[in-house]
Design an enzyme around this catalytic site. Structure first.
Site, short mmCIF file in Angstrom:
data_model
loop_
_atom_site.label_atom_id
_atom_site.label_comp_id
_atom_site.label_asym_id
_atom_site.label_seq_id
_atom_site.Cartn_x
_atom_site.Cartn_y
_atom_site.Cartn_z
N HIS A 76 45.00 41.56 38.48
CA HIS A 76 44.17 42.74 38.77
C HIS A 76 43.94 43.63 37.55
O HIS A 76 43.02 44.43 37.53
CB HIS A 76 44.90 43.66 39.76
CG HIS A 76 45.03 43.11 41.13
ND1 HIS A 76 44.09 42.32 41.71
CD2 HIS A 76 46.02 43.28 42.05
CE1 HIS A 76 44.49 42.01 42.93
NE2 HIS A 76 45.65 42.57 43.17
N GLU A 128 42.73 46.88 41.37
CA GLU A 128 41.77 46.42 40.36
C GLU A 128 40.78 47.54 40.02
O GLU A 128 40.47 47.80 38.86
CB GLU A 128 41.00 45.19 40.86
CG GLU A 128 40.01 44.67 39.82
CD GLU A 128 39.02 43.67 40.39
OE1 GLU A 128 39.42 42.77 41.14
OE2 GLU A 128 37.82 43.82 40.08
N CYS A 194 33.29 37.82 41.03
CA CYS A 194 33.76 36.55 40.48
C CYS A 194 33.21 35.37 41.28
O CYS A 194 33.17 35.43 42.51
CB CYS A 194 35.28 36.57 40.53
SG CYS A 194 35.97 35.01 40.10
N SER A 222 46.08 41.18 51.26
CA SER A 222 45.10 40.61 50.33
C SER A 222 43.68 40.92 50.77
O SER A 222 43.22 40.46 51.82
CB SER A 222 45.32 39.10 50.25
OG SER A 222 44.15 38.45 49.85
N SER A 266 45.19 34.20 46.83
CA SER A 266 46.60 34.28 46.46
C SER A 266 47.50 33.44 47.37
O SER A 266 48.69 33.70 47.46
CB SER A 266 47.03 35.75 46.45
OG SER A 266 46.56 36.38 47.61
FE1 F3S Z 1 39.99 36.34 38.27
FE2 F3S Z 1 38.14 35.76 39.94
FE3 F3S Z 1 40.57 35.25 40.51
S1 F3S Z 1 38.28 37.61 38.80
S2 F3S Z 1 41.75 36.79 39.49
S3 F3S Z 1 39.40 34.29 38.89
S4 F3S Z 1 39.08 36.01 41.94
#
Ligand code: F3S
Length: 283
Positions: A76, A128, A194, A222, A266
């Site tokens: 994060h 984050e 992302c 999460s 996660s």
């Molecule tokens: Fe990074 Fe994307 Fe995972 S920003 S921590 S690869 S969800």
């Protein structure tokens, strides 16, 4: 029964990298090892690391209470001030901030220096987002999460730089950006969502639309798992949010013919496999 496991289920690149970093440190480091906040939102993993001697610190005020050692920054990321404070307190920083998050830190820092008002689309309480905010403290900054907040947004600056929390929903981001853009500011929009999140969300939506029941595996805290669950629930009335296979009642799935499985960023592979094997064998 047919079981469809999402290819994108589980650890993303950044989380895998952060978790690997902690296990590497355990192997090679003789000094105490700490993580600043739990390395991932998964109780099982955090418990395993604790058993291996890794301590989780939550606040800067705790830094003085512990023997100095290695402090691992999770994917994060943290604010610039926190990073400096940890170093100044005598800890060696091992920075496992996801490179995609570091890129946002650099972007907001750069655009803040150019006089932009920084708009972060995301949840203001998410670590984050708190971290991102901490890289543009000199600029006016707003965090926007809802349609109402976007509608109510105003700025004294003419220039805006809009970024997103990496795990934010793509469609919602676009909706909020459109509302802000209609206000006529000169805005630079950096879609910093992302791909890992987007791909996982799209795949979950696709699978959930075609199955009788959908299982979403992930830690309760999460946010990306919560969002994944929301998406699945919108496309499949029988969606279940579980942490491990123990949350699946024996009766729960027996009437379904097709079951989809996905997991948040996660969720470790072994937990996903356990759930998959359980569903395949028990029902
Ligand atoms: Fe990074 Fe994307 Fe995972 S920003 S921590 S690869 S969800």
């Amino acid at each position: 029964m047919k079981v469809i496991l999402a290819k994108t289920a589980g650890f993303c690149f950044g989380v895998q990298r952060a978790v690997d970093t902690v296990y590497e440190q355990i192997q090679k480091e003789r000094r105490p090892i700490y993580t600043y906040g739990p390395i991932i939102h998964n109780e099982e993993v955090v418990r395993d690391l604790k058993e291996k001697g890794v301590t989780v610190l939550h606040e800067l005020s705790e830094l003085s209470e512990y023997e100095k050692g290695v402090m691992i920054i999770r994917s994060h990321g943290v604010s610039e001030a926190e990073l400096r404070a940890i170093e100044e307190a005598g800890y060696e920083v091992v920075n496992a901030t996801c490179p995609f998050v570091s890129k946002i830190h650099r972007a907001v820092q750069e655009h803040a220096a150019k006089g932009c008002h920084i708009v972060i689309i995301g949840n203001a309480n998410h670590p984050e987002v708190e971290g991102i905010r901490g890289w543009c403290l000199d600029a006016p900054t707003d965090v926007i999460e809802t349609t109402e907040e976007a509608e109510g947004f105003t700025s004294k600056e003419q220039k805006l730089c809009i970024v997103s929390q990496t795990t934010f929903r793509h469609t919602k981001f676009q909706e909020l950006v459109e509302i802000i853009q209609k206000k006529g500011y000169d805005s630079i929009v950096l879609n910093t969502i992302c791909n890992a999140t987007e791909e996982r969300q799209l795949e979950a939506e696709e699978i959930a639309s075609g199955v009788d029941a959908m299982i979403v595996i992930g830690g309760k805290g999460s946010s990306n798992t919560q969002k994944l669950y929301e998406i699945c629930r919108n496309h499949c009335p029988n969606a279940y949010y579980i942490q491990t296979k123990n949350d699946l009642g024996v009766e729960l799935l027996k009437d379904f013919e097709t079951i989809g499985i996905t997991a948040g960023a996660s969720t470790p592979k072994n937990i996903i496999e356990e759930v998959q094997n359980y569903v395949r064998n028990e029902f």
